[in-house]
Write a protein that holds these residues in place. Structure first.
Motif, PDB file in Angstrom:
ATOM      1  N   ASP A 116      12.470   2.080   1.643  1.00 16.54           N
ATOM      2  CA  ASP A 116      12.461   3.338   1.084  1.00 16.54           C
ATOM      3  C   ASP A 116      11.202   2.967  -0.619  1.00 16.54           C
ATOM      4  O   ASP A 116      10.574   2.135  -0.313  1.00 16.54           O
ATOM      5  CB  ASP A 116      13.696   3.430   0.081  1.00 16.54           C
ATOM      6  N   GLU A 117      10.789   4.080  -1.295  1.00  9.99           N
ATOM      7  CA  GLU A 117       9.767   3.769  -2.074  1.00  9.99           C
ATOM      8  C   GLU A 117       9.791   2.641  -2.987  1.00  9.99           C
ATOM      9  O   GLU A 117       8.530   2.405  -3.222  1.00  9.99           O
ATOM     10  CB  GLU A 117       9.439   5.425  -3.140  1.00  9.99           C
ATOM     11  N   ASP A 118      11.157   1.997  -2.706  1.00  9.35           N
ATOM     12  CA  ASP A 118      11.215   0.619  -4.256  1.00  9.35           C
ATOM     13  C   ASP A 118      10.695  -0.487  -3.270  1.00  9.35           C
ATOM     14  O   ASP A 118      11.064  -1.285  -3.467  1.00  9.35           O
ATOM     15  CB  ASP A 118      12.376   0.983  -4.460  1.00  9.35           C
ATOM     16  N   ASP A 178       0.763  -0.993   0.225  1.00 12.34           N
ATOM     17  CA  ASP A 178      -0.186   0.108   0.311  1.00 12.34           C
ATOM     18  C   ASP A 178       0.969   1.444  -0.118  1.00 12.34           C
ATOM     19  O   ASP A 178       0.266   2.265  -0.482  1.00 12.34           O
ATOM     20  CB  ASP A 178      -0.578   0.255   0.622  1.00 12.34           C
ATOM     21  N   GLN A 224       3.556   1.950  -1.678  1.00 11.70           N
ATOM     22  CA  GLN A 224       4.829   1.902  -2.599  1.00 11.70           C
ATOM     23  C   GLN A 224       4.606   3.044  -3.158  1.00 11.70           C
ATOM     24  O   GLN A 224       3.595   3.573  -3.446  1.00 11.70           O
ATOM     25  CB  GLN A 224       4.423   0.506  -4.494  1.00 11.70           C
ATOM     26  N   GLY A 225       6.356   3.016  -3.803  1.00 13.45           N
ATOM     27  CA  GLY A 225       6.278   4.702  -3.993  1.00 13.45           C
ATOM     28  C   GLY A 225       6.506   5.981  -3.343  1.00 13.45           C
ATOM     29  O   GLY A 225       6.749   7.069  -2.971  1.00 13.45           O
ATOM     30  N   ARG A 226       6.301   5.022  -1.793  1.00 11.69           N
ATOM     31  CA  ARG A 226       6.403   6.266  -0.354  1.00 11.69           C
ATOM     32  C   ARG A 226       7.735   5.833   0.177  1.00 11.69           C
ATOM     33  O   ARG A 226       7.781   4.278   0.650  1.00 11.69           O
ATOM     34  CB  ARG A 226       4.896   6.485   0.730  1.00 11.69           C
ATOM     35  N   LYS A 227       7.863   6.128   1.153  1.00 13.01           N
ATOM     36  CA  LYS A 227       8.967   5.795   2.594  1.00 13.01           C
ATOM     37  C   LYS A 227       7.496   5.711   4.021  1.00 13.01           C
ATOM     38  O   LYS A 227       6.995   6.044   3.993  1.00 13.01           O
ATOM     39  CB  LYS A 227       9.576   6.718   2.989  1.00 13.01           C
TER      40      LYS A 227
END
Length: 160
Positions: free
Chosen positions: A133-135, A33, A35-38
């Motif tokens: 991390d975002e990844d 949920d 993904q793309g955010r820290k």
């Protein structure tokens, strides 16, 4: 040798173990949920205990600043959702609390196993914090953190 020795210890760069766990209201929350955010994922032994309450309150009080800096925060313990809801409501917590009664996610992150407490070796939750991390990779893996002052130290380390 017990099954809890030789715990996995995640390192920066490792993929964060995926999870889907119920929150205090029973709603499933997944690592995906975010993904793309820290996201800061922290593990604590038990809701409604002094150290865990202090830590959860610290995260809640710093949630807006952490969010402004691009971080979501999720706290995970073996407590059932009903207890997490009482904890959230009693302490007016805004941090997302997730339930891992089977301790599968705790074990996957190396946050459950042997630990020293008051000079004795016991088996239980190892208070730990991970920055993902975002990844979906581990950026920081912090084991055996202190409940008090941890959020302030984390903010300093992250430059927030």
């Amino acid at each position: 040798m017990s099954e809890t020795t030789g715990n996995v210890r995640l390192q920066p760069g490792d993929p964060a173990p995926p999870f889907t766990l119920p929150d205090a209201d029973g709603t499933p929350v997944s690592l995906a949920d975010f993904q793309g955010r820290k996201v800061i994922v922290y593990f604590y032994p038990a809701a409604m205990t002094p150290g865990c309450t202090k830590q959860a309150c610290d995260f809640s009080e710093n949630l807006a600043d952490l969010a402004d800096a691009g971080y979501a925060v999720v706290g995970i313990s073996p407590d059932k959702p009903e207890k997490l809801a009482k904890f959230r409501d009693a302490e007016n917590l805004s941090v997302t609390l997730l339930s891992d009664p089977d301790k599968q996610v705790l074990r996957a992150y190396g946050a459950y196993g042997e630990k020293r407490l008051y000079g004795k070796t016991t088996v239980g939750v190892i208070r730990s914090t991970f920055v993902v991390d975002e990844d979906g990779r581990i950026e920081r893996a912090l084991y055996n953190v202190k409940a008090t002052g941890h959020v302030a130290k984390l903010r300093k380390d992250l430059g927030i």
